[in-house]
Design a protein around this motif. Structure first.
Motif, short mmCIF file in Angstrom:
data_model
loop_
_atom_site.label_atom_id
_atom_site.label_comp_id
_atom_site.label_asym_id
_atom_site.label_seq_id
_atom_site.Cartn_x
_atom_site.Cartn_y
_atom_site.Cartn_z
N ILE A 192 32.37 33.24 56.17
CA ILE A 192 33.34 34.27 56.57
C ILE A 192 32.69 35.64 56.40
N ASN A 193 32.79 36.43 57.45
CA ASN A 193 32.30 37.82 57.39
C ASN A 193 33.43 38.72 57.84
N VAL A 194 33.95 39.48 56.90
CA VAL A 194 35.11 40.34 57.19
C VAL A 194 34.94 41.64 56.45
N GLU A 195 35.40 42.71 57.08
CA GLU A 195 35.45 44.00 56.38
C GLU A 195 36.83 44.60 56.59
N ILE A 196 37.38 45.12 55.51
CA ILE A 196 38.74 45.67 55.57
C ILE A 196 38.72 47.05 54.94
N MET A 224 31.28 52.53 52.87
CA MET A 224 31.44 51.08 52.68
C MET A 224 32.92 50.71 52.77
N ALA A 225 33.20 49.57 53.38
CA ALA A 225 34.60 49.14 53.52
C ALA A 225 35.19 48.84 52.15
N TYR A 226 36.50 48.93 52.06
CA TYR A 226 37.18 48.64 50.78
C TYR A 226 36.98 47.18 50.38
N VAL A 227 37.14 46.31 51.38
CA VAL A 227 36.89 44.88 51.12
C VAL A 227 35.78 44.43 52.06
N GLY A 272 41.56 36.92 46.16
CA GLY A 272 42.46 37.28 45.07
C GLY A 272 41.95 36.86 43.70
N GLY A 273 40.74 36.23 43.66
CA GLY A 273 40.21 35.84 42.36
C GLY A 273 40.85 34.60 41.79
N LEU A 274 41.63 33.89 42.60
CA LEU A 274 42.23 32.63 42.11
C LEU A 274 41.26 31.47 42.27
N ASP A 275 40.24 31.66 43.08
CA ASP A 275 39.25 30.62 43.30
C ASP A 275 37.90 31.30 43.44
N VAL A 276 36.86 30.51 43.27
CA VAL A 276 35.50 31.07 43.31
C VAL A 276 34.78 30.52 44.53
N PRO A 277 34.17 31.38 45.35
CA PRO A 277 33.47 30.85 46.54
C PRO A 277 32.22 30.08 46.14
N SER A 278 31.86 29.16 46.98
CA SER A 278 30.64 28.38 46.72
C SER A 278 29.40 29.23 46.94
N SER A 279 29.49 30.09 47.92
CA SER A 279 28.36 31.00 48.18
C SER A 279 28.88 32.21 48.94
N GLY A 280 28.03 33.21 49.08
CA GLY A 280 28.43 34.43 49.78
C GLY A 280 28.76 35.52 48.79
N GLU A 281 29.16 36.65 49.33
CA GLU A 281 29.46 37.80 48.47
C GLU A 281 30.80 38.41 48.87
N ILE A 282 31.50 38.82 47.89
CA ILE A 282 32.78 39.50 48.13
C ILE A 282 32.77 40.79 47.32
N TYR A 283 32.98 41.88 48.06
CA TYR A 283 33.05 43.18 47.39
C TYR A 283 34.44 43.75 47.59
N VAL A 284 35.00 44.23 46.53
CA VAL A 284 36.29 44.93 46.61
C VAL A 284 36.12 46.25 45.89
N LYS A 286 31.50 43.57 42.93
CA LYS A 286 31.22 42.22 43.43
C LYS A 286 32.12 41.23 42.68
N ILE A 287 33.03 40.66 43.40
CA ILE A 287 34.08 39.84 42.78
C ILE A 287 33.57 38.46 42.36
N ASN A 288 32.71 37.87 43.17
CA ASN A 288 32.33 36.48 42.92
C ASN A 288 31.42 36.31 41.71
N GLU A 289 30.99 37.45 41.12
CA GLU A 289 30.15 37.32 39.93
C GLU A 289 30.89 37.71 38.66
N LEU A 290 32.19 37.95 38.78
CA LEU A 290 32.95 38.31 37.59
C LEU A 290 33.19 37.07 36.73
N ASN A 291 33.22 37.29 35.40
CA ASN A 291 33.57 36.16 34.53
C ASN A 291 35.09 36.03 34.47
#
Lengths: 792, 226
Positions: free
Chosen positions: B26-30, B1-4, B54-66, B70-75
């Motif tokens: 946006i679909n990106v893998e890093i 799995m990609a890092y990002v 960077g966790g400064l903003d929250v996406p409206s939808s989609g998934e971000i894994y670092v 899963k970043i977008n579900e962090l409190n």
């Protein structure tokens, strides 16, 4: 014009801080206006009372009949005298079969003018059979009297020891003054008064009130020179009597209240100034960049001054408008309530009725004061903002003037909140100083007021000093009953009675003569106490009774600070009796009765020597073994022996007195409410300065990974450090000021209470600061961090 | 799995009655250790992309894994921890704390993590970035280029896995920009950090392992200079 329209749109109408600035300024105006209105109301009330009373130029008092006849004659004075009014001294006429009486005055001249009578019905007395009465009497009698009715009053003849009835016709009813309290008044003509006095074989003294033509001081002096020298020593002469009397009271009472408000008004003014400074500092901080950008766009300093001075005018207009509305609301609700509840107790004069009188003048004064402070602060900060170069202003380098001399401490294992907080405080000395100064002033006021409020006894001092030696005082107001020594002993043997002391009050067998001033028989009051109680009274008045138990012992109770060695009494035959006074006392806390001029306290032997065979009692002081049973048993005994006495529960009376607040405390509570409101606003402004100006910094910290909770801790720690130090700094000064107030209230200084009060005040202030920081922090950092960084 | 890994990430802003699709799928893998340059016209969503990553903003939808998380579900507290430990952010406007010295600014992330500060590492970092003589100065006393290098040092101080740089040379002149970027790239390579940088400068983008072009909130092209 279009340029300034646009500029005003940017700098004023669409600026986020405009509403806040106007609201705070309006609030300050409203608070100061309420304070000034209260002070002005006291002053106006006194002035109204002065202006209502007639302006006599001088008054001759305590004249006997012969002197009165001489000095009320205009021919005696010559042409310099315009008007002469004459009145008797106040004397009592009883209402038969009741405990009530009228305080009656007979006079010539215009009743309504002389004594400011507010005649509601009927007319003033015109002959010796007519009388006007207080509306309070009509209410208390349940409407059983009206105009035209006969009013039968009784006068007590000292020589004959009987009551004589005298009847009048009620021809008028006047409005009772609130300041009169429970006392009920009546007025009749001079002849009407003399009719009553003659029936009671009483003499009275007279007052002659003189108005001089032209009110020329030299002419008055000349007129007074007519008075014989020997008379001048004995009669009372006062120039400008009414105004002097009013002025005298104004100096010690109304004037005192106004001065207290003025002093505290200065402190409120300082707090207001600090509050406005804080608020404007936030605003100017926001405006530095704005000004820089406008200068970068090409505006020169003159144009910017014009623009921002227009802003100032608009702020002041908005603040005055808002302040006016707010002050009307505040004064009608809280202001009036606070005034009626607390400040009325400040007035000690029976002539003055305090009323809350909102006036436009007070508002204009408040508005002007705040406008001046606001303008000065605003212009100073504006000049500072314009002193930076455009680049400095835009780059906010202007804000970055830090003191770099603070050495970095070791940076491992350091709490990040403490780390950042200390550096922020120590390196931004200007901001720390301003925040600290405003906090210092606030802490000083709050601590002073809390020490005054919480460490003084919130009770009437005299009431507190009453001991619990007696539970009940049985007495006979009609003075007709008498208890023998045997009866007193029998009562003391009752099962529920612990101890009995007794006394004989309002003694008519003996009287004092006052020659050359108006001969009248002065009723003396006697109180006979046991040895233990007499020793207490002596101790409370700085005397020592010990060693005098086996001889007659007399104390003279007097309020006028005299030191008499001997008094001379006369009996009904006119025989003289000289009594050696062992001591003069100012207070007797064991008897609630008061009202006659001469009061003799004595021991048992003193009573026996004074009254000899004619020795009986009409007052009992009872300490109960069992309270409920005691009243029943004593009443049963008295009824059985056909003795009509009523009783008062001393503890209940003491409790009632305990609810009275001293005048200083009244003012302190009133001001505490005002100052608390301003304190909360000031703390919020302080927090705003530290948060609003630096929200970008806090945004950076959050972006770097600091939790919002820690950021809030940081805000709290910075302001808490300042508040801690300022409270500690303010404490000594607050202590000195509060000691001044406490001693001014005539109270003893209780160190423990003061320490406790300081603790309460400090804790409340610190807790309030903490709470407001927490609330503000949560509100600000509830936002998206990008907004804090201005990235949105 | 990609890092990002970013899967169909969207970000919607509502401004009055208008909806703005800042990111529109946006679909990106890093991979770990990659240097990615993000290019695109103004308003294309580059900064928004970096902010949500960077966790400064929250996406409206989609998934971000670092790193599998899963970043977008962090409190909020988890996001703060993520920003502290995993991310080093370099802002265009530097965003240094004005009341702290340069040295204190750099160690701030370490203090937040409540770790013991290794001054040797910090000094080494400062030496690499050529700011070792500025430790006791205040941010207002140094130039823009120096401030940006301090910001880079701060971003690296806590040894995060990923550096996000939002137009780090936007406020700098060309000569300094080149120097700063080369320092940033070299430092990241030295410490094996993943670097994602937004830039307008094609020359700077040429240094990247991969270029992602964004337009209207979507990935337009990858790994292409045109």
């Amino acid at each position: 014009m279009k340029l300034y329209e646009k500029l005003l749109k940017i700098t004023f109408f669409k600026a986020k801080d405009t509403k806040w600035i106007i609201c705070v300024a309006a609030f300050v105006i409203a608070m100061v206006s309420m304070l000034l209105t209260s002070a002005n109301s006291i002053k106006l009330s006194y002035l109204q009372a002065v202006n209502q009373t007639p302006q006599y130029d001088f008054v001759l008092e305590n004249l006997n009949d012969e002197q009165k006849q001489k000095y009320e004659n205009k021919d005696f004075w010559g042409s310099s005298i315009e008007d002469i009014t004459c009145s008797t001294n106040v004397f009592e006429l009883d209402i038969p079969d009741s405990l009530f009486y009228f305080s009656v005055t007979g006079l010539t001249g215009n009743f309504e003018e002389v004594y400011s009578i507010d005649l509601q019905e009927g007319h003033c007395p015109e002959n010796e059979k007519e009388i006007v009465v207080d509306s309070k009497f009509i209410e208390n009698s349940g409407g059983s009297y009206k105009i035209g009715d006969e009013l039968v009053l009784s006068v007590f003849s000292v020589q004959e020891k009987v009551y004589h009835n005298i009847s009048y016709e009620i021809v008028g009813i006047f409005g009772a003054k609130a300041s009169a309290g429970a006392e009920v008044y009546a007025f009749c003509t001079l002849e009407g008064a003399q009719r009553a006095l003659k029936k009671g074989n009483m003499d009275t003294s007279y007052r002659v009130m003189i108005t001089a033509a032209g009110k020329n001081q030299e002419m008055l002096e000349k007129a007074l020179s007519y008075i014989e020298a020997k008379d001048r020593e004995q009669i009372g002469i006062r120039f400008n009597e009414t105004r002097l009397e009013m002025n005298g009271e104004e100096e010690t009472d109304g004037g005192g209240a106004v001065k207290v408000f003025q002093v505290l008004g200065i402190l409120i003014g300082v707090v207001s100034g600090a509050l406005l400074f804080n608020m404007l500092q936030v605003a100017s901080g926001n405006k530095i960049q704005q000004i820089g950008m406008l200068r970068c766009l090409g505006l020169d300093k003159k144009q910017l001054y014009q623009c921002y001075l227009l802003n100032l005018v608009l702020y002041l207009l908005g603040a005055m408008g808002g302040g006016f509305l707010l002050s009307v609301i505040l004064e009608k609700t809280i202001g009036n309530m606070l005034f009626q509840r607390f400040l009325k107790g400040f007035c000690l004069s029976q002539y003055v009725e305090l009323s809350f009188q909102p006036s436009l003048i007070a508002f204009v004064q408040a508005g002007s004061l705040v406008a001046v402070i606001f303008s000065v602060v605003y212009i100073v900060l504006l000049r500072k903002s314009l002193s930076y170069t455009p680049v400095e202003a835009v780059g906010s380098i202007a804000e970055g003037q830090f003191n770099i001399k603070v050495k970095s401490k070791k940076m491992d294992k350091v709490n990040v909140v403490t780390f950042v907080g200390q550096r922020n405080l120590l390196r931004n000395k200007a901001r720390t100083f301003y925040t600290g100064f405003t906090y210092f002033v606030t802490a000083l006021l709050i601590l002073t007021l809390s020490m005054v409020l919480f460490s003084v006894d919130l009770y009437d001092i005299d009431a507190l000093k009453k001991s619990n030696l007696f539970d009940y005082e049985f007495y006979d107001d009609s003075l007709q009953c008498s208890l023998s020594q045997e009866m007193v002993e029998e009562i003391s043997k009752l099962e529920s009675v612990a101890t009995v002391e007794c006394s004989r009050r309002q003694v008519y067998e003996f009287y004092q003569k006052k020659e050359n001033i108006g001969t009248y028989n002065e009723i003396i009051d006697t109180r006979v106490y046991g040895d233990e109680l007499l020793q207490r009274i002596c101790k409370e008045n700085g005397l020592d009774y010990q060693g005098h138990e086996s001889e007659p012992y007399y104390l003279l109770l007097t309020k006028n600070n005299t030191q008499e060695q001997q008094i001379v009494l006369y009996n009904q035959n006119g025989n003289e009796l000289k009594i050696q006074i062992n001591g003069n006392v100012e207070q007797d806390n064991y008897c609630d009765y008061g009202g006659v001029t001469v009061t003799l306290l004595m021991n048992q032997l003193g009573a026996e020597a004074l009254f000899q065979d004619d020795y009986c009692y009409n007052v009992l002081y009872i300490k109960a073994e069992s309270k409920v049973q005691c009243v029943e048993q004593v009443k049963a005994y008295l009824e059985e022996n056909q003795i009509n006495m009523v009783y008062s529960d001393l503890q209940e009376m003491t409790q009632d007195a305990k609810t009275q607040l001293g005048s200083i405390v009244c003012v302190a509570i009133y001001l505490m409410v005002c100052i608390c409101a301003m304190t909360i606003t000031n703390i919020i402004c302080n927090i705003n300065v530290n948060v609003q100006l630096r929200k970008r910094e806090y945004g950076i910290l959050i972006a770097l990974g600091m939790t919002r909770k820690k950021v809030i801790q940081l805000i709290i720690s910075e302001i808490a450090i300042i508040s801690e130090y300022m409270i500690i700094l303010a404490l000594p000064l607050a202590l000195v000021i509060s000691l001044f107030f406490i001693s001014g209230a005539g109270q003893e200084i209780n160190v423990l209470k003061i320490i406790g009060a300081a603790g309460i005040g400090s804790g409340a202030l610190y807790g309030l600061t903490y709470l407001l920081c927490y609330i503000k922090g949560n509100r600000v950092f509830d936002r998206n961090v990008l907004r804090l960084l201005d990235k949105e | 799995m990609a890092y990002v890994s970013m899967k169909n990430v969207k970000k919607l802003y509502t401004q009055g009655e208008d909806d703005v699709h800042a990111l529109d799928g946006i679909n990106v893998e890093i991979e770990k250790g990659e240097f990615i340059a993000i290019l695109g016209p103004s308003g294309s969503g580059k900064s928004t992309l970096l902010n949500v990553l960077g966790g400064l903003d929250v996406p409206s939808s989609g998934e971000i894994y670092v790193d599998g998380r899963k970043i977008n579900e962090l409190n909020e507290n988890q996001l703060a921890e993520y920003r502290r430990k995993t991310i080093g952010f370099v802002f265009q406007s530097f965003n240094l704390l004005p009341a702290l010295t340069i040295e204190e600014n750099i160690i701030m992330p370490i203090l937040m993590e409540q770790k013991k500060v290794s001054m040797e590492f910090v000094k080494e970092l400062m030496k690499v970035l050529e700011i070792d003589n500025l430790g006791k100065r205040m941010p207002s006393q140094i130039s823009g280029g120096q401030q940006q290098r301090v910001a880079i040092a701060r971003a690296l101080a806590n040894e995060p896995q990923m550096i996000l740089a939002d137009e780090p040379t936007g406020n700098l002149d060309t000569e300094i920009s080149t120097k700063v970027v080369s320092l940033l790239v070299d430092t990241c390579k030295k410490y094996q950090k993943t670097l994602i940088m937004i830039t307008h400068n094609e020359e700077i983008a040429a240094y990247a392992d991969r270029i992602i072009r964004i337009k209207d909130g979507r990935v337009e092209k990858e790994n292409c200079l045109y």
